[in-house]
Design an enzyme around this catalytic site. Sequence first.
Site, PDB file in Angstrom:
ATOM      1  N   TYR A   1      40.578  35.065  31.075  1.00 53.45           N
ATOM      2  CA  TYR A   1      39.709  36.095  31.670  1.00 53.45           C
ATOM      3  C   TYR A   1      40.282  37.486  31.378  1.00 53.45           C
ATOM      4  O   TYR A   1      39.578  38.385  30.918  1.00 53.45           O
ATOM      5  CB  TYR A   1      39.588  35.876  33.186  1.00 53.45           C
ATOM      6  CG  TYR A   1      39.080  37.097  33.911  1.00 53.45           C
ATOM      7  CD1 TYR A   1      37.741  37.475  33.824  1.00 53.45           C
ATOM      8  CD2 TYR A   1      39.946  37.911  34.663  1.00 53.45           C
ATOM      9  CE1 TYR A   1      37.272  38.614  34.464  1.00 53.45           C
ATOM     10  CE2 TYR A   1      39.482  39.046  35.312  1.00 53.45           C
ATOM     11  CZ  TYR A   1      38.149  39.398  35.208  1.00 53.45           C
ATOM     12  OH  TYR A   1      37.697  40.535  35.835  1.00 53.45           O
TER      13      TYR A   1
ATOM     14  N   ARG B   1      48.996  44.895  46.472  1.00 53.86           N
ATOM     15  CA  ARG B   1      47.863  45.251  45.605  1.00 53.86           C
ATOM     16  C   ARG B   1      47.211  46.540  46.085  1.00 53.86           C
ATOM     17  O   ARG B   1      47.360  46.959  47.228  1.00 53.86           O
ATOM     18  CB  ARG B   1      46.786  44.148  45.630  1.00 53.86           C
ATOM     19  CG  ARG B   1      47.240  42.798  45.092  1.00 53.86           C
ATOM     20  CD  ARG B   1      47.435  42.826  43.589  1.00 53.86           C
ATOM     21  NE  ARG B   1      47.807  41.506  43.069  1.00 53.86           N
ATOM     22  CZ  ARG B   1      49.056  41.028  43.035  1.00 53.86           C
ATOM     23  NH1 ARG B   1      50.070  41.757  43.505  1.00 53.86           N
ATOM     24  NH2 ARG B   1      49.293  39.839  42.528  1.00 53.86           N
TER      25      ARG B   1
ATOM     26  N   LYS C   1      38.879  40.938  28.981  1.00 56.90           N
ATOM     27  CA  LYS C   1      38.784  42.357  29.360  1.00 56.90           C
ATOM     28  C   LYS C   1      39.572  43.223  28.375  1.00 56.90           C
ATOM     29  O   LYS C   1      39.105  44.271  27.922  1.00 56.90           O
ATOM     30  CB  LYS C   1      39.313  42.566  30.779  1.00 56.90           C
ATOM     31  CG  LYS C   1      38.483  41.890  31.857  1.00 56.90           C
ATOM     32  CD  LYS C   1      37.110  42.524  31.953  1.00 56.90           C
ATOM     33  CE  LYS C   1      36.215  41.826  32.959  1.00 56.90           C
ATOM     34  NZ  LYS C   1      34.817  42.219  32.855  1.00 56.90           N
TER      35      LYS C   1
ATOM     36  N   SER D   1      39.669  45.917  34.128  1.00 52.45           N
ATOM     37  CA  SER D   1      40.440  45.408  35.258  1.00 52.45           C
ATOM     38  C   SER D   1      41.907  45.781  35.127  1.00 52.45           C
ATOM     39  O   SER D   1      42.433  45.897  34.008  1.00 52.45           O
ATOM     40  CB  SER D   1      40.305  43.882  35.254  1.00 52.45           C
ATOM     41  OG  SER D   1      41.247  43.305  36.119  1.00 52.45           O
TER      42      SER D   1
HETATM   43  P1  NAD Z   1      30.045  38.782  40.170  1.00 48.27           P
HETATM   44  O1  NAD Z   1      30.267  37.420  39.621  1.00 48.27           O
HETATM   45  O2  NAD Z   1      29.624  38.916  41.580  1.00 48.27           O
HETATM   46  O3  NAD Z   1      28.969  39.565  39.256  1.00 48.27           O
HETATM   47  C1  NAD Z   1      28.840  39.304  37.871  1.00 48.27           C
HETATM   48  C2  NAD Z   1      27.369  39.039  37.591  1.00 48.27           C
HETATM   49  O4  NAD Z   1      27.189  38.781  36.203  1.00 48.27           O
HETATM   50  C3  NAD Z   1      26.836  37.813  38.346  1.00 48.27           C
HETATM   51  O5  NAD Z   1      25.663  38.181  39.055  1.00 48.27           O
HETATM   52  C4  NAD Z   1      26.528  36.803  37.247  1.00 48.27           C
HETATM   53  O6  NAD Z   1      25.412  35.984  37.572  1.00 48.27           O
HETATM   54  C5  NAD Z   1      26.276  37.708  36.057  1.00 48.27           C
HETATM   55  N1  NAD Z   1      26.530  37.111  34.738  1.00 48.27           N
HETATM   56  C6  NAD Z   1      27.629  36.427  34.324  1.00 48.27           C
HETATM   57  N2  NAD Z   1      27.471  36.076  33.025  1.00 48.27           N
HETATM   58  C7  NAD Z   1      26.264  36.556  32.619  1.00 48.27           C
HETATM   59  C8  NAD Z   1      25.555  36.505  31.398  1.00 48.27           C
HETATM   60  N3  NAD Z   1      26.035  35.874  30.320  1.00 48.27           N
HETATM   61  N4  NAD Z   1      24.335  37.102  31.332  1.00 48.27           N
HETATM   62  C9  NAD Z   1      23.807  37.734  32.407  1.00 48.27           C
HETATM   63  N5  NAD Z   1      24.444  37.802  33.607  1.00 48.27           N
HETATM   64  C10 NAD Z   1      25.654  37.220  33.692  1.00 48.27           C
HETATM   65  O7  NAD Z   1      31.369  39.646  39.896  1.00 48.27           O
HETATM   66  P2  NAD Z   1      31.786  41.083  40.409  1.00 48.27           P
HETATM   67  O8  NAD Z   1      32.948  40.914  41.317  1.00 48.27           O
HETATM   68  O9  NAD Z   1      30.609  41.828  40.855  1.00 48.27           O
HETATM   69  O10 NAD Z   1      32.373  41.688  39.061  1.00 48.27           O
HETATM   70  C11 NAD Z   1      31.587  42.516  38.210  1.00 48.27           C
HETATM   71  C12 NAD Z   1      32.403  42.841  36.975  1.00 48.27           C
HETATM   72  O11 NAD Z   1      33.608  43.491  37.377  1.00 48.27           O
HETATM   73  C13 NAD Z   1      32.810  41.627  36.160  1.00 48.27           C
HETATM   74  O12 NAD Z   1      32.757  41.947  34.793  1.00 48.27           O
HETATM   75  C14 NAD Z   1      34.246  41.397  36.594  1.00 48.27           C
HETATM   76  O13 NAD Z   1      34.989  40.750  35.610  1.00 48.27           O
HETATM   77  C15 NAD Z   1      34.727  42.821  36.810  1.00 48.27           C
HETATM   78  N6  NAD Z   1      35.871  42.916  37.725  1.00 48.27           N
HETATM   79  C16 NAD Z   1      35.794  42.342  38.956  1.00 48.27           C
HETATM   80  C17 NAD Z   1      36.906  42.396  39.800  1.00 48.27           C
HETATM   81  C18 NAD Z   1      36.872  41.729  41.141  1.00 48.27           C
HETATM   82  O14 NAD Z   1      37.947  41.485  41.697  1.00 48.27           O
HETATM   83  N7  NAD Z   1      35.709  41.447  41.727  1.00 48.27           N
HETATM   84  C19 NAD Z   1      38.076  43.054  39.393  1.00 48.27           C
HETATM   85  C20 NAD Z   1      38.106  43.655  38.134  1.00 48.27           C
HETATM   86  C21 NAD Z   1      36.986  43.585  37.304  1.00 48.27           C
HETATM   87  N1  UFG Z   2      46.638  35.710  47.885  1.00 48.64           N
HETATM   88  C1  UFG Z   2      47.127  34.871  48.858  1.00 48.64           C
HETATM   89  N2  UFG Z   2      46.323  33.868  49.280  1.00 48.64           N
HETATM   90  C2  UFG Z   2      45.074  33.642  48.799  1.00 48.64           C
HETATM   91  C3  UFG Z   2      44.575  34.518  47.805  1.00 48.64           C
HETATM   92  C4  UFG Z   2      45.395  35.534  47.357  1.00 48.64           C
HETATM   93  O1  UFG Z   2      48.251  35.035  49.322  1.00 48.64           O
HETATM   94  O2  UFG Z   2      44.401  32.692  49.231  1.00 48.64           O
HETATM   95  C5  UFG Z   2      47.476  36.845  47.432  1.00 48.64           C
HETATM   96  C6  UFG Z   2      47.820  36.796  45.960  1.00 48.64           C
HETATM   97  O3  UFG Z   2      48.969  36.008  45.749  1.00 48.64           O
HETATM   98  C7  UFG Z   2      48.019  38.288  45.653  1.00 48.64           C
HETATM   99  C8  UFG Z   2      47.024  38.983  46.587  1.00 48.64           C
HETATM  100  O4  UFG Z   2      46.736  38.035  47.616  1.00 48.64           O
HETATM  101  O5  UFG Z   2      49.319  38.685  46.022  1.00 48.64           O
HETATM  102  C9  UFG Z   2      45.727  39.361  45.895  1.00 48.64           C
HETATM  103  O6  UFG Z   2      45.185  38.224  45.241  1.00 48.64           O
HETATM  104  P1  UFG Z   2      43.676  38.196  44.706  1.00 48.64           P
HETATM  105  O7  UFG Z   2      43.443  36.833  44.125  1.00 48.64           O
HETATM  106  O8  UFG Z   2      42.744  38.672  45.755  1.00 48.64           O
HETATM  107  O9  UFG Z   2      43.676  39.315  43.578  1.00 48.64           O
HETATM  108  P2  UFG Z   2      44.551  39.458  42.250  1.00 48.64           P
HETATM  109  O10 UFG Z   2      45.341  40.718  42.384  1.00 48.64           O
HETATM  110  O11 UFG Z   2      45.286  38.236  41.938  1.00 48.64           O
HETATM  111  O12 UFG Z   2      43.410  39.614  41.155  1.00 48.64           O
HETATM  112  C10 UFG Z   2      42.214  40.352  41.372  1.00 48.64           C
HETATM  113  C11 UFG Z   2      41.069  39.705  40.607  1.00 48.64           C
HETATM  114  C12 UFG Z   2      41.301  39.814  39.138  1.00 48.64           C
HETATM  115  C13 UFG Z   2      41.530  41.243  38.759  1.00 48.64           C
HETATM  116  C14 UFG Z   2      42.671  41.823  39.569  1.00 48.64           C
HETATM  117  C15 UFG Z   2      42.868  43.268  39.281  1.00 48.64           C
HETATM  118  O13 UFG Z   2      40.940  38.345  40.955  1.00 48.64           O
HETATM  119  O14 UFG Z   2      40.150  39.380  38.467  1.00 48.64           O
HETATM  120  O15 UFG Z   2      42.399  41.662  40.960  1.00 48.64           O
HETATM  121  O16 UFG Z   2      41.669  43.925  39.357  1.00 48.64           O
HETATM  122  F1  UFG Z   2      41.837  41.318  37.463  1.00 48.64           F
END
Ligand code: NAD
Ligand code: UFG
Length: 348
Positions: free
Chosen positions: A155, A237, A159, A130
């Site tokens: 979190y 972002r 990572k 991330s």
């Molecule tokens: P998500 O929660 O939709 O998917 C994660 C999946 O992992 C879920 O289906 C959950 O049930 C499963 N899971 C969690 N713990 C587990 C375990 N111990 N064993 C088996 N399954 C398990 O999340 P996502 O948005 O699809 O994210 C996928 C990956 O990408 C995650 O590792 C997340 O940290 C990473 N990531 C997500 C974002 C984002 O903004 N969505 C940004 C950066 C990185």
């Molecule tokens: N924001 C608002 N209102 C809301 C939610 C978010 O104004 O209700 C703003 C935040 O302040 C930020 C932007 O929208 O400026 C994006 O916020 P997000 O929560 O959507 O995303 P972040 O950039 O904070 O973080 C996300 C994921 C993290 C990941 C990161 C980089 O939540 O897990 O992107 O990948 F690490």
Amino acid sequence: MNILVTGGAGFIGSHTLIELYKAGHTAVVVDNLSNSNPESLRRVEEIIGAGETPAVHIPFYEVDIRDREGLEGVFAEHKMDACIHFAGLKAVGESVEKPWEYYENNIGGTLTLVDVMRKHGCKNIIFSSSATIYGDPAEIPITEQCPKGQCTNPYGWTKSMLEQVLMDIQKADPEWNVVLLRYFNPVGAHPSGRIGENPNGIPNNLMPYITQVAVGKRKELGVFGNDYPTPDGTGVRDYIHVVDLAGAHVCALQAIARRCGIGIYNIGTGHGYSVLDMVKAFVRVNGVDVPYSIKPRRAGDIATCYCNPAKAKAELGWEARYGIDEMVRDSWNWQRQNPEGYPDLNQN
Ligand code: NAD
Ligand code: UFG
């Protein structure tokens, strides 16, 4: 290749399954369903198998990656060429409240997974990292050379630490190929509107909050701060369409096939959009209203975060194809067709 997809029922995993099958790969899914619904996998099969006989079946195991015996059972039944490792807990705020649970699930789970993988001779992994590992980034746009920073929550530390763990394992045993994909801000949904982001409870992230306001589930969006040093004062972002993000994993598999050793890539578009840019695009493209009000800054947020994705283009041949209009269109298409998300998941 036959790919173990951990967390395959989740948001990014489900979209990635489609891109894998489109590219001719097959998959086996392991997910404990702690943050997902098996309906996503049924719909993935429906999308992949449209018009095909026999219907596509993706083997699914409701197994926790911390469960060594469960994983051993999966490896005993399937020969795996690589693992795309999505499984993990991802709620930033919750991780501050429950650090032990985050370290135990994300780090403990990955250590068990990697150990079982190597015992079965599968030493190829693509890991969901991330942008959060850059902390308050030392440079904008962020390149992969930018030093890792101080994470503001457990979190993020999971990572950052797991990147180090996987690199150390590869260094000690060069048979491993490790690709770290540093995602920026995934949004959007499959253009069919059949699968998408299905947050449990009140969304933490911007786009699902916007769509829930648009569909009438929430009254208004709170914009967290309008006094940042950005063009309109709101946070900037690098939003990336989840279908583009999914495609990056297919490209990363090609790097693994070339025996890349360690590969680290930013996966974003390289464009920064503010909160208000996203709201305005959503309203313009979808013709729906999104009431909002300005709230105080959210703890831990940074002003600006966007990447330079040139390395992924040069080395993986990957670049984002979708822009902001497709992102807001497909996010809305999913929410509009599935106002309560997938059926049976307890939402409020
Ligand atoms: P998500 O929660 O939709 O998917 C994660 C999946 O992992 C879920 O289906 C959950 O049930 C499963 N899971 C969690 N713990 C587990 C375990 N111990 N064993 C088996 N399954 C398990 O999340 P996502 O948005 O699809 O994210 C996928 C990956 O990408 C995650 O590792 C997340 O940290 C990473 N990531 C997500 C974002 C984002 O903004 N969505 C940004 C950066 C990185
Ligand atoms: N924001 C608002 N209102 C809301 C939610 C978010 O104004 O209700 C703003 C935040 O302040 C930020 C932007 O929208 O400026 C994006 O916020 P997000 O929560 O959507 O995303 P972040 O950039 O904070 O973080 C996300 C994921 C993290 C990941 C990161 C980089 O939540 O897990 O992107 O990948 F690490």
